[in-house]
Design a protein around this motif. Sequence first.
Motif, short mmCIF file in Angstrom:
data_model
loop_
_atom_site.label_atom_id
_atom_site.label_comp_id
_atom_site.label_asym_id
_atom_site.label_seq_id
_atom_site.Cartn_x
_atom_site.Cartn_y
_atom_site.Cartn_z
N GLY A 45 -4.56 -2.97 -6.47
CA GLY A 45 -4.55 -2.20 -5.15
C GLY A 45 -3.22 -1.63 -4.78
N SER A 46 -3.36 -0.36 -4.36
CA SER A 46 -2.00 0.29 -4.02
C SER A 46 -1.66 -0.14 -2.72
CB SER A 46 -2.25 1.83 -4.31
OG SER A 46 -3.17 2.14 -3.35
N ASP A 47 -2.55 -0.60 -1.69
CA ASP A 47 -2.52 -0.84 -0.46
C ASP A 47 -1.85 0.63 0.14
OD1 ASP A 47 -1.97 -2.07 2.17
OD2 ASP A 47 -0.91 -3.63 1.42
N ALA A 48 -2.38 1.71 -0.16
CA ALA A 48 -2.07 2.91 0.19
C ALA A 48 -2.12 3.34 1.67
CB ALA A 48 -2.53 4.28 -0.74
N HIS A 49 -1.14 3.47 2.47
CA HIS A 49 -1.11 4.03 3.74
C HIS A 49 -0.93 5.53 3.86
CE1 HIS A 49 -1.03 -0.37 4.30
NE2 HIS A 49 -1.29 0.09 5.68
#
Length: 270
Positions: A228-232
């Motif tokens: 998971g990139s944990d993209a914001h």
Amino acid sequence: MKFDLHTHHFRCGHADGTIRDYIEAGIAAGLSVIGISDHTPYFGSESEQAFPRIAMAKSELANYVEEVLALQKEYEGTIDVLLGIESDYFPEYAELYRRTLSAYPFDYIIGSVHNVGGVSIFNKSRWKNLNLQGKIAGKAEYYRLITASARSGMFQILGHIDAMKGNYPQFSDIPATAEIDECLRVIGECGIAIEINTSGGTKLCGGWYPSDDILERALHYGVVVTFGSDAHLPSRVADQRDAVAARLKEIGFIRWVYFKQAQQISVPIE
């Protein structure tokens, strides 16, 4: 098979872009699967939106689910859009969270510990004026909470399991081997995945969560992994995914997993 299971969007109050923006970014990055996993509301608070810059309002949850499911249908055949959510783990509110989230058809739920002792894990001020024993106690409590979250049966994935180092890189040097090993043993026994989360690169610690040392021990305990990139930001979708895959293979992992309709799907690491 390329996937990214940890992305956010504007509803949480600290991410940019719409859900569609993240899906389009996933397509551009060559993903086959993208999971949308914004933060749960703070169900334990009486407020409609207790922390507007941390998590969505309670009334937005149904809208969030409806939007993801609609986009899932729209993009069918182009990219598999999964309905996920990132849930805080508060032991005192665990049953409330379980009951509330069970009303929706999530493909997976990421369980994350973001607070220890009522203080954010990213608040580096929490470590001020603590002696070594105080720091050990704080780290041990963090891993006890993660262990409890694994035992709760609420989650398919546990999020960023050493993220307490995010704004305090010295966290990694605080001894807590027994608590980490117990945590990984329980995670392995429960069959829950841990994510390799590349958002650590946006924090003071750099790199990703968890450390290679934890990943090596996770392999020993039979823990399965996901990405998971944990993209914001849409531009961070799939960030460092290929580097993560290469490092996992060096450590000894040969497969990783994603989740659809709460069922674990294992694929080779490529």
